[in-house]
Scaffold this motif. Structure first.
Motif, short mmCIF file in Angstrom:
data_model
loop_
_atom_site.label_atom_id
_atom_site.label_comp_id
_atom_site.label_asym_id
_atom_site.label_seq_id
_atom_site.Cartn_x
_atom_site.Cartn_y
_atom_site.Cartn_z
N VAL A 217 49.12 12.25 68.08
CA VAL A 217 49.42 13.35 67.70
C VAL A 217 50.44 13.16 66.99
N ARG A 218 50.31 13.65 65.51
CA ARG A 218 51.26 13.20 64.44
C ARG A 218 51.80 14.85 63.65
N GLY A 219 52.53 14.42 62.56
CA GLY A 219 52.73 15.65 62.17
C GLY A 219 53.73 16.60 62.56
N ARG A 220 53.53 17.95 62.10
CA ARG A 220 55.09 18.91 62.00
C ARG A 220 54.59 19.59 63.30
N PHE A 221 53.93 19.90 63.96
CA PHE A 221 53.26 20.33 64.80
C PHE A 221 54.49 19.53 66.06
N THR A 222 54.25 18.00 66.34
CA THR A 222 54.82 17.16 67.34
C THR A 222 56.89 17.66 67.21
N GLU A 223 56.57 18.25 66.10
CA GLU A 223 58.37 18.01 65.43
C GLU A 223 58.92 19.48 66.53
N LEU A 224 57.58 20.48 66.26
CA LEU A 224 58.84 22.03 67.25
C LEU A 224 58.12 21.12 68.15
N VAL A 225 57.94 20.04 69.15
CA VAL A 225 57.67 20.60 71.02
C VAL A 225 58.78 19.83 71.10
N TYR A 226 58.86 18.50 70.41
CA TYR A 226 60.19 17.48 71.14
C TYR A 226 61.24 18.65 71.17
N GLY A 227 61.46 19.27 69.12
CA GLY A 227 62.88 20.30 69.28
C GLY A 227 62.94 21.11 71.42
N ILE A 228 61.87 21.54 70.84
CA ILE A 228 61.90 22.41 72.11
C ILE A 228 62.50 21.70 73.45
N LEU A 229 61.85 20.18 73.48
CA LEU A 229 61.86 19.30 74.87
C LEU A 229 63.53 18.97 74.79
N ILE A 230 63.82 18.66 73.43
CA ILE A 230 65.28 18.11 73.37
C ILE A 230 66.26 19.67 74.04
N ILE A 231 65.84 20.55 73.58
CA ILE A 231 66.54 22.03 74.00
C ILE A 231 66.77 21.93 75.41
N GLU A 232 65.94 21.30 75.87
CA GLU A 232 66.01 22.01 77.88
C GLU A 232 66.18 20.39 77.78
N ASP A 233 66.39 19.52 77.17
CA ASP A 233 66.70 18.62 78.40
C ASP A 233 68.27 18.99 78.24
N LEU A 234 68.94 19.21 77.16
CA LEU A 234 69.80 19.69 77.15
C LEU A 234 70.34 21.12 79.17
N ILE A 235 69.68 21.69 78.94
CA ILE A 235 69.85 22.28 79.38
C ILE A 235 69.75 22.39 80.49
N ALA A 236 68.68 21.25 81.16
CA ALA A 236 68.32 20.40 82.64
C ALA A 236 69.82 19.63 82.81
N ILE A 237 70.55 19.45 82.08
CA ILE A 237 71.67 19.14 82.01
C ILE A 237 73.04 19.37 82.66
N PHE A 238 73.17 21.11 82.00
CA PHE A 238 73.44 21.71 82.68
C PHE A 238 73.60 23.24 83.82
N LEU A 239 71.70 22.92 84.07
CA LEU A 239 71.68 23.24 84.97
C LEU A 239 72.17 22.29 86.04
N ILE A 240 71.78 20.87 86.01
CA ILE A 240 71.81 20.25 86.83
C ILE A 240 73.37 20.19 87.28
N ALA A 241 74.43 19.95 86.14
CA ALA A 241 76.06 19.84 86.72
C ALA A 241 76.28 21.66 87.70
#
Length: 712
Positions: free
Chosen positions: A142-166
């Motif tokens: 799976v490639r293309g700009r669709f993956t950029e949308l999914v990966y972008g969501i994941l990166i923001i969620e990872d930042l939220i996860a770090i905040f939640l863990i703290a």
């Protein structure tokens, strides 16, 4: 020597068993990740196989897999790309994590768990797994700009996860959570990111370009891996996840412009240790504990799959993506992974939650890891199913909504409303925060008030009633304020996307603008209310906040539905005007039936049509010819709207006209189609109608590399 022997023995066991299971699963056409999980169960300590690996050593090796997978993701998703999609993916991630936290908390309460166990459950199911999705996408190509949308969501969620863990670590320690602690945690994270990224941009791209100029692949690989592990170490020393540091390191390397060369060098090492990560997950699956808590595993697995599908799909659509892309994103994110383990470990090691929660989290991750590849493969067909089942007014709406959001993003702020928009956003945030504070403050004030009046002549019931009445007097205006401010903000944005014409002319954009206002107001109120419900859920009786939010959202949904019915009538009338313009424009230049189909440009100037039909995108005519793929096929066979997001407003066929054609309508050579939608949708529709193909780099089509529509 003993340590070296143990290391080699464990690594050999992991890789050999993983090689055997993945070979078997590839032969039977099952996901490779499933084979890794089975390998982990075989060498784990729970099922009684007389060969088992050292769990702590394998877990340490698996950390390398997480680091390298996130570094590879950073190479494909540079900081520039992240900045471009941040506003969109930020909204989607906020909707997803807020909704899933609420669903997880409710599930924990319904399962009879304590408040803290329910809070940790909400955090566990809120964050999707970047590691699992990267592997699933790579496995299925799976490639293309669709993956950029999914990966972008994941990166923001990872930042939220770090905040939640703290935050959860603070809660688990018994210190409690205050506004100051939340602000300090957020400030520390922001400072770390600013310093890491700022200094990294000054150094890393220059270093990588200098090393690549040496034309020594070995040196380039060593330097790249050094940057990868160095970034992970910096994040770990700062108290954050190694995944965050590795991703930022990869993004900084990508800024050098040499990402493809570096990725080619590290892919083998990344895949090997990525396999170790999934094997380590399999080692943590204890069938006995899973069997004892099978109800919780089933419930939470369903919550993750269904909840994330709904939350991400709705959030992605509200952000301006079409139904197909939104559904595909939702189905791709239906799993939990590495952050779920960390959050569960925080709770179990501090003793604030039961020991059962960790194996339940691992089991849910394993189940959803297995369903993710299936969901990705089925996403295209499911999106088509959803699109076909929508009522006609909603089909028209979803086809045009993307054009309005695209116009909102690209239209200059000629009226100078940007300061007012920012002010409304601040007011909306303030009202939301104050409403949550009133609810929580009332809960904490009640026992204090009862203790104070216990020795007085005032009955406790009267004291409670007075407190609740005061809280209602404050909360109700705030709730109305949220609805009112959301409506005002929606109106400002709608007028920017669909501006009103001259004062002496009819406002042809009124109907689509009203629909856009209703949609944005509904979305803003739903997101604000969701945040309030999630924040206050642990403090108020189960379901009360949800009931209030459901009532308000239901009322606004009725308003929205009425507006979409008006839009359907407006679109039919507009299609008639468009047909008239197209017929006159082609009267002098009849299309050659043997020519290649094309998005034609008639002799008549279409600017008048665009002025008369605002809110319908930029409708263009398209000629179906003998050589086109679309000739002789029905709209249902082509799946035009579902695959491309374009709307077919009308068909001109000689002296006959077809307004808003249905799926059974068959296209014929010589037909002139009136297409509307975003520029991307029109390009995809033109390619599909002409050749039966779409651009694989676009976020369209199914995710299993479907680029040609099958013949009917």
């Amino acid at each position: 020597m003993a340590d070296a022997h143990a290391f080699l023995a464990n690594l050999t066991l992991v890789l050999c068993v993983a090689a055997l299971t993945t070979f078997v699963f590839q032969r039977i056409r099952q996901p490779v990740v499933f084979g890794y999980l089975v390998a982990g169960m075989i060498i784990g300590p729970y099922i009684g196989v007389p060969i088992f690996a050292d769990r702590s050593m394998v877990t340490t090796l698996s950390e390398l897999g997480v680091i390298l997978l996130m570094f590879g993701l950073g190479l494909e998703f540079s900081l520039r790309k992240l900045a471009e999609v941040a506003p969109t993916v930020g909204l989607i991630a906020l909707v997803d994590t807020s909704a899933m936290f609420g669903f997880g908390y409710l599930s924990g309460q319904l399962l009879g768990w304590t408040t803290l166990e329910s809070v940790f459950t909400g955090a566990i199911v809120a964050i999707s797994s970047t590691t699992i999705i990267v592997k699933a996408f790579a496995e299925q190509g799976v490639r293309g700009r669709f993956t950029e949308l999914v990966y972008g969501i994941l990166i923001i969620e990872d930042l939220i996860a770090i905040f939640l863990i703290a935050m959860l670590t603070t809660v688990a320690s018994g210190a409690g959570v205050s506004a100051g602690a939340v602000g300090a945690t957020a400030g520390k994270l922001a400072l770390f990111l600013a310093l890491f990224i700022g200094l990294g941009l000054l150094v890393v791209p220059r270093v990588v370009r200098a090393v690549v100029k040496l034309e020594r692949p070995e040196t380039t690989l060593v330097v790249s891996l050094g940057l990868c592990f160095g970034g992970a170490l910096l994040a770990l020393d700062a108290g954050y996840s190694v995944a965050l540091g590795a991703f930022i390191a990869g993004s900084l390397v990508a800024e050098s412009g040499e990402a493809k060369r570096v990725e080619h060098l590290v892919v083998g090492v990344r895949d090997m240790f990525g396999a170790v990560f999934f094997v380590s997950v399999g080692m943590m699956i204890d069938p006995r504990l899973v069997a004892e808590n099978w109800v919780a595993v089933v419930v939470l697995s369903v919550v993750v799959v269904v909840g994330k599908l709904l939350a991400v799909t709705v959030g992605a659509f509200l952000s301006g993506n079409d139904v197909r892309t939104s559904t595909q994103a939702g189905m791709s994110l239906t799993q939990i992974g590495e952050f779920a383990f960390i959050i569960a470990a925080v709770g179990t090691t501090t003793g604030v939650v039961g020991e059962f929660l960790y194996p339940v989290a691992v089991a849910v991750s394993a189940v959803t890891t297995l369903t993710t590849p299936i969901a990705i493969r089925a996403s295209g067909a499911f999106a088509t199913f959803v699109d076909r089942r929508l009522p006609r007014p909603l089909q028209t709406f979803v086809g045009l909504y993307g054009t309005w959001i695209a116009s909102l993003r690209t239209t200059p702020d000629a009226a100078g409303t940007a300061p007012l928009v920012r002010r409304k956003i601040r007011l909306l945030i303030l009202d939301t925060a104050l409403l949550a504070a009133v609810v929580i403050g009332t809960v904490f004030a009640r026992p204090v008030l009862l203790a104070r009046f216990s020795a007085s002549t005032v009955a406790p019931a009267w004291a409670s009633a007075a407190l609740y009445a005061t809280a209602m007097l404050i909360a109700v205006p705030l709730m109305f304020g949220i609805v009112r401010v959301a409506g005002a903000l929606a109106s400002l944005l709608a007028y920017r996307a669909l501006p009103q014409g001259s004062a002496n002319r009819l406002d042809y954009a009124e109907t689509p603008r009203q629909v856009l206002v209703a949609t944005l107001q509904l979305g803003l109120v739903a997101v604000s209310g969701l945040v309030v419900v999630v924040v206050t859920e642990p403090f108020v009786p189960l379901g009360r906040g949800v009931a209030v939010l459901a009532f308000v959202v239901g009322w606004l949904t009725v308003v929205f539905w009425r507006r979409t019915a008006d839009l359907y009538g407006h679109t039919r009338a507009g299609a008639q005007v468009l047909l008239s313009a197209i017929s006159k424009g082609f009267a002098a230049t009849a299309p050659n039936a043997t020519a290649t189909a094309t998005a034609a440009t008639p002799s008549r100037d279409m600017s008048t049509v665009h002025r008369v039909l605002p809110g319908l995108g930029d409708p263009i005519p398209f000629v179906v010819t003998e050589g086109s793929y679309a000739a002789g096929r029905t709209l249902r066979d082509l799946q035009l709207r579902s695959i491309t997001g374009a709307v077919l407003l009308a068909i001109t066929r000689g002296d006959d006209n077809v307004l808003l054609p249905v799926g059974a309508e068959q296209l014929r050579a010589g037909d002139i189609l009136a297409l509307a939608g975003t520029g991307d949708a029109i390009r995809q529709a033109s390619a599909l109608l002409s050749r039966g193909e779409i651009d694989l780099e676009e976020p369209r089509g199914s995710l299993d590399s479907m680029h040609t529509v099958p013949s009917a």
